[in-house]
Write an enzyme that holds these catalytic residues in place. Structure first.
Site, PDB file in Angstrom:
ATOM      1  N   LYS A  44       8.213  46.430 103.781  1.00 17.11           N
ATOM      2  CA  LYS A  44       7.636  45.199 103.226  1.00 17.11           C
ATOM      3  C   LYS A  44       8.752  44.177 103.050  1.00 17.11           C
ATOM      4  O   LYS A  44       9.745  44.440 102.353  1.00 17.11           O
ATOM      5  CB  LYS A  44       6.985  45.539 101.888  1.00 17.11           C
ATOM      6  CG  LYS A  44       5.845  44.653 101.517  1.00 17.11           C
ATOM      7  CD  LYS A  44       5.143  45.255 100.307  1.00 17.11           C
ATOM      8  CE  LYS A  44       3.990  44.403  99.854  1.00 17.11           C
ATOM      9  NZ  LYS A  44       3.433  44.927  98.593  1.00 17.11           N
ATOM     10  N   VAL A  45       8.571  43.029 103.681  1.00 18.52           N
ATOM     11  CA  VAL A  45       9.621  42.005 103.768  1.00 18.52           C
ATOM     12  C   VAL A  45       9.084  40.694 103.201  1.00 18.52           C
ATOM     13  O   VAL A  45       7.971  40.280 103.546  1.00 18.52           O
ATOM     14  CB  VAL A  45      10.018  41.795 105.260  1.00 18.52           C
ATOM     15  CG1 VAL A  45      11.047  40.699 105.404  1.00 18.52           C
ATOM     16  CG2 VAL A  45      10.505  43.100 105.884  1.00 18.52           C
TER      17      VAL A  45
END
Ligand code: G3P
Length: 221
Positions: free
Chosen positions: A87-88
């Site tokens: 998750k960025v």
């Protein structure tokens, strides 16, 4: 439409899994904190424990905000388990990292998305998922579900394969709106998933059926 649960709490994940309708899990640092999971080692173990319970994708968020840091953390998270999705955050170095991970075949979830332009950029960078936060948009007195419709329209115009993962869902109505507007995934608290099944007429009707059965059948229990 896929149902993910938005929590780091193993009991809630197990309860949703037992329903038979769970497709994956999303977490974030706040959810880890709420469940009292602190320290890198404990957090890594929690991701592994979650992967044991569910079969689908499990989003694990990076803390770094610079390109090198995101890559390092993301590669470590991805190496933990094949179900892990990195998750960025939707920031400049995050977009570069999405492209890097995409080229390497590492699944990503671009988080903290609040506009169609952000979603478009994430899709261009090859994100696996894009996470529009609809509840937090509602908090600003703007209908967050409309963003799902806008992103759906844009992605369909160009055939982007990035999946729309509706996040910051707070209640069953959010899930319905996301389904109407074509979200691929809704990540929800357990309460919102369970809320979908509630209807007073179901309860009244069931009580009546049971009462009528008892009128013509001898029930010992
Ligand atoms: O999926 C993102 C979510 O955890 C944020 O939810 O309710 O804090 O806006 P909320």
């Amino acid at each position: 439409m896929q149902f993910f649960i938005d929590t780091a709490n193993l009991d809630e994940i197990k309860e949703a899994q037992a329903l038979g309708v769970l497709d994956g899990v999303t977490t974030n640092p706040t959810l880890m904190m709420k469940d009292g999971v602190s320290g890198d080692e404990n957090q890594r173990q929690r991701y592994l424990d979650i992967c044991e319970v569910v079969e689908g994708d499990v989003s694990a968020e990076v803390i770094a905000t610079d390109f090198e840091g995101i890559i390092k953390e993301g590669e470590q998270l991805a190496a933990l388990h094949p179900q892990i999705v990195v998750k960025v955050p939707m920031i400049k170095d995050g977009i570069k990292a999405l492209k890097y991970f995409s080229d390497k075949g590492i699944k990503t979830n671009c988080t903290l998305v609040f506009s169609p332009g952000q979603a478009l950029l994430a899709a261009k960078a090859g994100a696996t998922y894009v996470s529009p936060f609809i509840g937090r948009i509602d908090d600003t007195t703007i209908d967050g579900a409309e963003l799902i419709a806008q992103i759906r329209h844009i992605f369909d115009n160009y055939g982007f394969e990035t999946q729309i993962l509706a996040a910051s869902i707070r209640n069953p109505m959010h899930i319905i709106k996301c389904a109407e507007f074509g979200a691929d995934v809704a990540t929800c608290p357990l309460s919102a998933i369970l809320g979908l099944m509630k209807h007073p007429l179901t309860d009244i009707g069931l009580a009546q059926f049971i009462a009528d059965y008892k009128k013509v059948n001898s029930v010992t229990a």
